[in-house]
Design a protein around this motif. Structure first.
Motif, short mmCIF file in Angstrom:
data_model
loop_
_atom_site.label_atom_id
_atom_site.label_comp_id
_atom_site.label_asym_id
_atom_site.label_seq_id
_atom_site.Cartn_x
_atom_site.Cartn_y
_atom_site.Cartn_z
N GLN A 178 -29.41 -0.64 14.73
CA GLN A 178 -30.39 0.45 14.78
C GLN A 178 -30.40 1.21 13.45
OE1 GLN A 178 -32.20 1.17 17.57
NE2 GLN A 178 -31.13 0.01 19.17
N HIS A 179 -31.60 1.49 12.95
CA HIS A 179 -31.72 2.20 11.67
C HIS A 179 -32.77 3.30 11.76
CE1 HIS A 179 -29.67 -1.35 9.99
NE2 HIS A 179 -30.59 -2.09 10.61
N VAL A 180 -32.70 4.21 10.79
CA VAL A 180 -33.72 5.25 10.62
C VAL A 180 -34.17 5.18 9.17
CG1 VAL A 180 -34.23 7.71 10.66
CG2 VAL A 180 -32.72 6.73 12.40
N LEU A 181 -35.47 5.04 8.95
CA LEU A 181 -36.02 4.98 7.59
C LEU A 181 -36.57 6.36 7.24
CD1 LEU A 181 -36.64 3.30 5.10
CD2 LEU A 181 -38.77 2.57 6.18
N ALA A 182 -35.93 7.00 6.27
CA ALA A 182 -36.33 8.35 5.84
C ALA A 182 -36.53 8.33 4.33
CB ALA A 182 -35.28 9.38 6.22
N GLY A 183 -37.77 8.57 3.90
CA GLY A 183 -38.05 8.54 2.47
C GLY A 183 -37.79 7.16 1.91
N ARG A 184 -36.95 7.09 0.88
CA ARG A 184 -36.67 5.79 0.25
C ARG A 184 -35.41 5.13 0.80
NH1 ARG A 184 -38.14 9.06 -4.17
NH2 ARG A 184 -40.14 8.47 -5.09
N ARG A 185 -34.74 5.79 1.76
CA ARG A 185 -33.44 5.28 2.18
C ARG A 185 -33.45 4.85 3.65
NH1 ARG A 185 -27.60 8.45 1.86
NH2 ARG A 185 -26.41 6.85 2.96
N MET A 186 -32.75 3.76 3.92
CA MET A 186 -32.57 3.26 5.29
C MET A 186 -31.16 3.65 5.75
SD MET A 186 -34.22 0.75 7.40
CE MET A 186 -34.66 -0.69 6.43
N TYR A 187 -31.10 4.48 6.79
CA TYR A 187 -29.83 4.93 7.34
C TYR A 187 -29.50 4.15 8.60
CZ TYR A 187 -30.46 9.14 4.43
OH TYR A 187 -30.64 10.01 3.39
#
Length: 939
Positions: A215-224
């Motif tokens: 599971q990931h969260v894409l925020a701005g330029r970064r994938m967390y």
């Protein structure tokens, strides 16, 4: 290890291997290049041993292998197998799969609009087709050994779920049932019910995903990552810690403030956010580009809007995204041209073919119910072949279509559920993200949620961590079901059968918990009764006086409000088109011009429970601000009178801004010429309670009661209020227990009472009218039967009949009360009006027998919104002209036409032999089944 065995042990092991190799399962396993998972083996062994099975496992885990083993067993035993699915697209897909494996001569297909090799030993069909076969006693059921119900969790669907239970209950006991479900939290409960109604049923539950999901969260330029690395991929069991970086970002975002000065466009505000923050919601093109860079394509992006899916494709094209090389582009064009060769060139332009093809060649496509079925099937084929790498889809794609991806993207975690914008449930999240990770291709799957303003990582982690959802029955008796059951089993046996439904099974189980709560409440009431005891007198009697006073004051207040509403309603009923009024309250307060009265002509006498006009007239007006709005009773707290009158031009078009502007200007000028000024504020009238003798008597009795002088009076009163509330709650629980016992049978009795009154049933006998109703399936089965009985459609031509029958199936996606739908003129319009009047009569009859549409029983109002497109298409008009008139996507148009063809076939079969309705229904089908509607979905 073998060397250490004794000769007897080696012999026993050899015997076991020989026995296992001789089983049907061993032969079946040789058909697959990969080994079977433990849950698949357990389910197949149970099937071979003669048990039914319920298999509950995650999306993409390979449940259908168990269904295919049932097919294998049926063929090996010389018996039949029916493989049922909830949607036609799944049926088509499964038909193709089985035909490739076992040969087209041994596999058939039966859906609402396709019939292929119907006598084959293996038949794939929609669940409704099997239900109809059971009620009709079809000879095709002879020799049936196995029924596979794919996606059986569909029985929770409030519109169609009852069909699954009907099939399960009515299948012959000799048939072995294979139920395949998504992971549900109450699989054991469902299995217990299947064991009760079908006999020995093994429940096989697997929580294991064959391809791990990250599971990931894409925020701005970064994938967390959503979870801390040590937590690992999503797997049920055990708490996982939310990524602390995400939690910190969320806190920073919530603390940040943004200027509220001038209102710029959304794009300007987004640029401002980016300049002030290192996190933002990336655009759709940025998301696909980022996934491509990370090697996470192919991906499905779920957008809960058809228009949003189409817009996403265009945005990616405008951004210059190209995911295919020249060789892939050439293959795409070749496949697309081959699959669409039958579509005429003039229709291709109307369907947006060339824009669609450009997206496909670049590896980008949309997928939603508004698309032409052929277009959707091409997208699915290209995606599976790796020639489309980014699909923007609505949630309908998650319903079992075999389109696995490496990644799944969720733009938002809120969707429109038909009534309001609501958060998606853990079950929906699991279903959507279950598409990520292709077995045998990907080492792991990825679910990506896009960062949004107000993002809560803990809430997302809750969705991702709750893997299951409960299965809830939506079973309700219908008119068609009632006549079919009574005809086969008689009324008493039918009641007993319905009592075996999963709905009643769940209701009976829930009563146990409620009974325990009643016992706890009764213990609490004893304690409250002791605490409210007063040494001066009967405090319970004193509290009754206080409650009576409160209730009397509330009654008088309601009566006053009702009188004011009645006066306002009477005034509204006197309004006519062209009246200039002053709207006294609400969002549209001020000058307004009446465009049409509150109740449509010829409908004023129809009682509409829970519908648009149930609370009085709702005039359609043009406001001074040039808006055309349907006003409600709440906008008129006081009676309204016409200030003046003016003529509404025949050319006035409520959808034209210029037309609205001109008429609003003329209205303001007319009101100004008449010397109109805004009325003074309405003065509040004297309360009726001030002069009420009952209130005066109660107040006097309260003052003279002994407990009124108690020093602890208010303390006793608080305990008494608690006692009263708990006593009321306990009574409600007792009513719930009473209401949940025999609920399905009671509803069946009410349905039969309506059928008795309409002469469809006479005791345990089905009348000729009832036998006709037994052949009519659908939400408006009784209305269709009444129209046939009353000869409403006798004088209609084929196209006119198609227009009228469309009202039985069509339901608009959203209500547009500003304009009435366009209707054919002449006989068709008169017949549609008569259909509405018959529905009004049935609606009143249902209310008399306490049949409630909100509970899923009864006849909804016929929707006339598709009558004009159906009439034009059946009359032979071109696709371009019909679609431009209908303001409807091609996929919706085709879907409604196919449903209309289905209901026309039913009407033709139910109408008397040689009657004009029977003749014209078949002609109407021929008129509709052409062009885009006729393209076969089986390839």
């Amino acid at each position: 290890m073998t060397d250490e065995m004794s000769p007897a042990e080696r012999y026993a092991a050899s015997r076991r291997r020989a026995e296992e190799n001789a089983t049907a399962l061993a032969q079946f396993r040789e058909l697959y290049e990969f080994g079977l998972d433990p849950f698949q083996i357990d389910a197949c062994r149970a099937l071979e041993a003669g048990s039914g099975v319920l298999v509950a496992a995650p999306t993409g885990s390979g449940k259908t292998v168990v269904g295919e083993f049932a097919v294998h067993l049926a063929l090996a035993e010389g018996r039949k197998c029916f493989y049922t699915t909830p949607i036609k697209a799944l049926s088509n897909q499964k038909y193709n799969d089985l035909a490739k494996r076992y040969g087209a001569d041994r596999v058939g297909l039966l859906t609402g609009d396709n019939s292929v090799n119907g006598d084959a030993p293996v038949i794939v069909m929609t669940t409704e087709v099997l239900r109809n076969m059971l009620y009709a006693g079809s000879p095709a059921l002879d020799g049936l050994g196995y029924v596979v119900m794919d996606e059986v969790h569909y029985l929770s669907d409030r519109f169609r779920g009852a069909v699954w239970e009907e099939v399960i209950i009515h299948l012959p006991q000799s048939v072995t049932l294979v139920s395949l479900s998504a992971t549900v939290s109450n699989a054991e409960e469902f299995g217990d019910w299947l064991d009760t109604v079908r006999g020995d049923t093994q429940v096989i539950v697997s929580e294991h995903r064959p391809v791990p999901l990250w599971q990931h969260v894409l925020a701005g330029r970064r994938m967390y990552d959503l979870f801390e690395e040590k937590s690992g991929p999503v797997d049920p069991g055990g708490r996982r810690e939310v990524n602390t970086d995400l939690e910190r970002l969320a806190r920073m975002e919530n603390q940040r403030t943004y200027p509220r000065g001038r209102r710029g466009r959304e794009a300007d505000r987004e640029r401002e956010r980016r300049s002030r923050s290192r996190i933002w919601t990336p655009s759709r093109a940025e998301v696909i580009d980022r996934l491509d860079t990370e090697g996470l394509l192919p991906a499905i992006t779920f957008i809960f809007s058809r228009a949003g899916c189409e817009a996403a494709v265009q945005q990616c094209l405008y951004a210059g995204l190209r995911l295919n090389d020249d060789e892939a582009r050439a293959r795409v064009r070749s496949i697309v041209e081959e699959r669409t060769r039958a579509i005429p060139d003039e229709d291709l332009h109307v369907l947006g073919y060339f824009e669609w093809l450009e997206g496909l060649e670049r590896g980008i496509a949309a997928h939603h119910a508004g698309m032409l079925p052929t277009f959707k099937e091409v997208v699915e084929e290209l995606f599976v072949k790796g020639l489309v790498k980014a699909v923007f889809a609505t949630e309908t794609l998650a319903l079992g279509i075999n389109m696995p991806a490496r990644s799944v993207v969720l733009e938002k975690l809120v969707k429109w559920n038909g009534e309001t914008h609501a958060d998606i449930t853990p079950g929906e999240y699991t279903q959507l993200t279950g598409r990520a990770g292709r077995r045998g291709i990907d080492v792991e799957g990825h679910a990506v949620v896009l960062w949004q303003r107000g993002f809560d990582p803990t809430a997302v982690a809750g969705l991702a961590g709750t893997r299951t959802y409960p299965l809830r029955s939506s079973f309700k008796p219908s008119y068609n079901m009632a006549v079919n059951l009574v005809g086969q089993f008689g009324r008493h046996r039918s009641r007993e059968l319905l009592e075996t439904s999963f709905a009643q099974f769940q209701a009976d189980r829930s009563v146990v918990g409620i009974s325990r709560q009643v016992q706890r409440n009764e213990e609490g009431l004893d304690g409250y009764r002791e605490s409210m005891t007063c040494h001066l007198g009967d405090f319970d009697a004193y509290m009754r006086l206080r409650r009576d006073l409160k209730d009397r004051e509330a009654d008088l207040s309601r009566q006053g409000a009702a009188q004011r509403r009645a006066a306002a309603s009477d005034a509204l009923e006197k309004l006519k088109p062209g009246d200039i009024i002053h709207v006294p309250a609400g969002k549209y307060a001020g000058l307004a011009l009446v465009l049409e009265p509150g109740v449509p002509a010829g409908r004023a006498a129809v009682h509409r429970r829970g519908e648009e006009y149930h609370d009085g007239p709702r005039p359609l007006v043009l406001t001074a601000e040039r808006q055309v709005k349907r006003l409600a009773q709440m906008d008129f707290p006081v009676p309204v009178e016409a200030l003046d009158r003016m003529r509404i031009p025949k050319s006035f078009n409520p959808r034209s801004p210029q037309s609205r502007r001109d008429l609003a200007s003329a209205m303001r000028s007319k009101a100004g010429t008449a010397g109109w000024v805004a009325p003074a504020r309405h003065r509040k009238e004297r309360s009726a309670a001030a002069d009420d003798t009952e209130i005066a008597r109660l107040r006097a009795e309260i003052r003279t009661h002994p407990c009124h002088g108690c020093a602890d009076r208010e303390d006793h009163a608080r305990w008494a209020e608690r006692y009263h509330r708990l006593h009321r709650d306990t009574q409600q629980l007792e009513r719930r227990i009473e209401g949940r016992t025999n609920t399905i049978a009671r509803t069946f009795d009410r349905v039969c009472a309506v059928l008795d009154e309409l002469d469809y049933l006479k005791g345990d006998t089905v009348t000729p009218e009832g036998r006709r109703l037994a052949r009519l399936y659908g939400e408006l089965d009784l209305l269709a039967s009444e129209c046939l009985r009353d000869g409403v459609w006798d004088g209609l031509g084929p196209a006119e009949l198609a227009a009228c029958a469309s009202a039985l199936v069509y339901e608009s996606r959203q209500s547009d009360d500003a304009t009435m739908p366009k209707l054919p003129t002449g006989n068709a319009k008169a017949a549609l009006g008569e259909m509405v009047r018959i529905w009004g009569r049935l609606d009143a009859l249902e209310e008399d027998h306490r049949i409630n549409q909100t509970e899923g029983v009864g006849q909804r109002e016929p929707d006339l919104g598709f009558a004009w497109p159906a009439y034009r298409w059946a009359s032979g008009h071109g696709l371009d002209a019909v679609l431009s008139d209908a303001d409807m996507p091609a996929g919706d148009f085709v879907r409604w036409c196919k449903q209309l063809i289905d209901v026309l076939g039913q009407i033709g079969n139910a109408a008397p032999e040689g009657s004009p309705v029977r003749r014209n229904s078949h002609k109407a089908v021929d008129g509709l089944l052409r062009g885009v509607v006729a393209y076969s979905s089986v390839g």
